[in-house]
Design a protein around this motif. Structure first.
Motif, PDB file in Angstrom:
ATOM      1  N   THR A 125       0.866  -1.182   0.000  1.00  0.00           N
ATOM      2  CA  THR A 125       0.000   0.000   0.000  1.00  0.00           C
ATOM      3  C   THR A 125       0.903   1.233   0.000  1.00  0.00           C
ATOM      4  OG1 THR A 125      -0.136  -0.050   2.413  1.00  0.00           O
ATOM      5  CG2 THR A 125      -1.940  -1.099   1.193  1.00  0.00           C
ATOM      6  N   PRO A 126       0.383   2.377  -0.423  1.00  0.00           N
ATOM      7  CA  PRO A 126       1.208   3.595  -0.398  1.00  0.00           C
ATOM      8  C   PRO A 126       1.698   3.909   1.016  1.00  0.00           C
ATOM      9  CG  PRO A 126      -0.836   3.941  -1.611  1.00  0.00           C
ATOM     10  CD  PRO A 126      -0.938   2.600  -0.977  1.00  0.00           C
ATOM     11  N   ASP A 127       2.813   4.641   1.116  1.00  0.00           N
ATOM     12  CA  ASP A 127       3.424   4.940   2.411  1.00  0.00           C
ATOM     13  C   ASP A 127       2.487   5.672   3.365  1.00  0.00           C
ATOM     14  OD1 ASP A 127       5.722   3.727   1.590  1.00  0.00           O
ATOM     15  OD2 ASP A 127       6.742   5.599   1.044  1.00  0.00           O
ATOM     16  N   PHE A 128       1.594   6.523   2.829  1.00  0.00           N
ATOM     17  CA  PHE A 128       0.736   7.304   3.725  1.00  0.00           C
ATOM     18  C   PHE A 128      -0.382   6.477   4.346  1.00  0.00           C
ATOM     19  CE2 PHE A 128      -2.931   7.705   1.002  1.00  0.00           C
ATOM     20  CZ  PHE A 128      -2.421   7.592  -0.278  1.00  0.00           C
ATOM     21  N   SER A 167     -10.835   5.343  -3.845  1.00  0.00           N
ATOM     22  CA  SER A 167     -11.330   4.061  -4.340  1.00  0.00           C
ATOM     23  C   SER A 167     -10.496   2.915  -3.788  1.00  0.00           C
ATOM     24  CB  SER A 167     -11.298   4.018  -5.866  1.00  0.00           C
ATOM     25  OG  SER A 167     -12.187   4.943  -6.385  1.00  0.00           O
ATOM     26  N   MET A 168      -9.162   3.113  -3.744  1.00  0.00           N
ATOM     27  CA  MET A 168      -8.283   2.073  -3.218  1.00  0.00           C
ATOM     28  C   MET A 168      -8.565   1.837  -1.732  1.00  0.00           C
ATOM     29  SD  MET A 168      -4.148   1.921  -3.056  1.00  0.00           S
ATOM     30  CE  MET A 168      -4.108   3.223  -1.854  1.00  0.00           C
ATOM     31  N   VAL A 169      -8.707   2.922  -0.965  1.00  0.00           N
ATOM     32  CA  VAL A 169      -8.993   2.798   0.465  1.00  0.00           C
ATOM     33  C   VAL A 169     -10.358   2.132   0.668  1.00  0.00           C
ATOM     34  CG1 VAL A 169      -9.492   4.127   2.550  1.00  0.00           C
ATOM     35  CG2 VAL A 169      -7.520   4.709   1.151  1.00  0.00           C
ATOM     36  N   VAL A 209      -6.253   3.323   7.945  1.00  0.00           N
ATOM     37  CA  VAL A 209      -5.748   4.485   8.687  1.00  0.00           C
ATOM     38  C   VAL A 209      -4.678   5.179   7.857  1.00  0.00           C
ATOM     39  CG1 VAL A 209      -4.583   5.265  10.788  1.00  0.00           C
ATOM     40  CG2 VAL A 209      -6.255   3.405  10.906  1.00  0.00           C
ATOM     41  N   ILE A 210      -4.857   6.473   7.695  1.00  0.00           N
ATOM     42  CA  ILE A 210      -3.945   7.295   6.898  1.00  0.00           C
ATOM     43  C   ILE A 210      -3.092   8.138   7.838  1.00  0.00           C
ATOM     44  CG2 ILE A 210      -3.852   9.229   5.279  1.00  0.00           C
ATOM     45  CD1 ILE A 210      -6.503   8.110   4.156  1.00  0.00           C
TER      46      ILE A 210
END
Length: 173
Positions: A53-56, A163-165, A70-71
């Motif tokens: 998943t992206p770093d954030f 959309s990914m989240v 959780v972001i």
């Protein structure tokens, strides 16, 4: 002419009421979120990292049986990971994406208070040119001689990221 006066009066009536904002600190900066988007605030902990998943995206939590992504807002804004302390919290938000309501947690350094802010105390977001995005800022509130950055949570993530989240929530849940 009378219609124009009535129209102006109805706009004034709508904008005379103060709105409530939850204020919080993130990397020593004060931010505010419209309290209508907030579902709850929980203590930081029990996060499960999700690979690729992206770093954030810090991971997911189990919130009463629901999987909530959780972001890390600090990572999203500045690239610096939030330092976790006793006051680190996760604000659970409801964000609308197309026709779906997505629950998202955002990590913040510290939750402060709820403020009533009158619309006359809110300035529009700064215009910083086409190269710098400010669409995630809904306004700049003047509070005690300082600016409070009011976030537009629906514009913090792009449509693809939302959309990914959202799909993480559906797949895990």
């Amino acid at each position: 002419m009378q219609q124009a006066v009535n129209s102006v009066n109805s706009v004034d009536t709508q904008s005379d009421e103060a709105e409530q904002y939850l204020t919080f600190m993130l990397s020593s900066k004060a931010y505010g979120l419209d309290i209508l988007n907030i579902k709850e605030i929980i203590e930081y902990g029990d996060l499960t990292e999700v690979p690729m998943t992206p770093d954030f995206i810090s991971g997911v939590i189990n919130l009463r049986g629901s999987v909530v992504p959780v972001i890390d807002l600090s990572q999203r804004f500045s690239g610096a990971v939030t330092e976790h302390t006793k006051r680190t919290s996760i604000i659970i938000l409801e964000v609308k994406n197309d026709d779906l309501m997505i629950e998202i947690g955002v990590t913040v350094d510290m939750v402060n208070e709820v403020l009533d802010i009158h619309p006359s105390e809110i300035e529009p977001p700064p215009a910083l040119g086409n190269q710098i995005q400010t669409n995630f800022i809904s306004g700049m509130a003047k509070v005690d001689g300082h600016f409070l950055i009011l976030l537009d949570i629906e514009n913090i993530l792009s449509i693809d990221e939302l959309s990914m989240v959202g799909s993480m929530q559906r797949e895990e849940g």
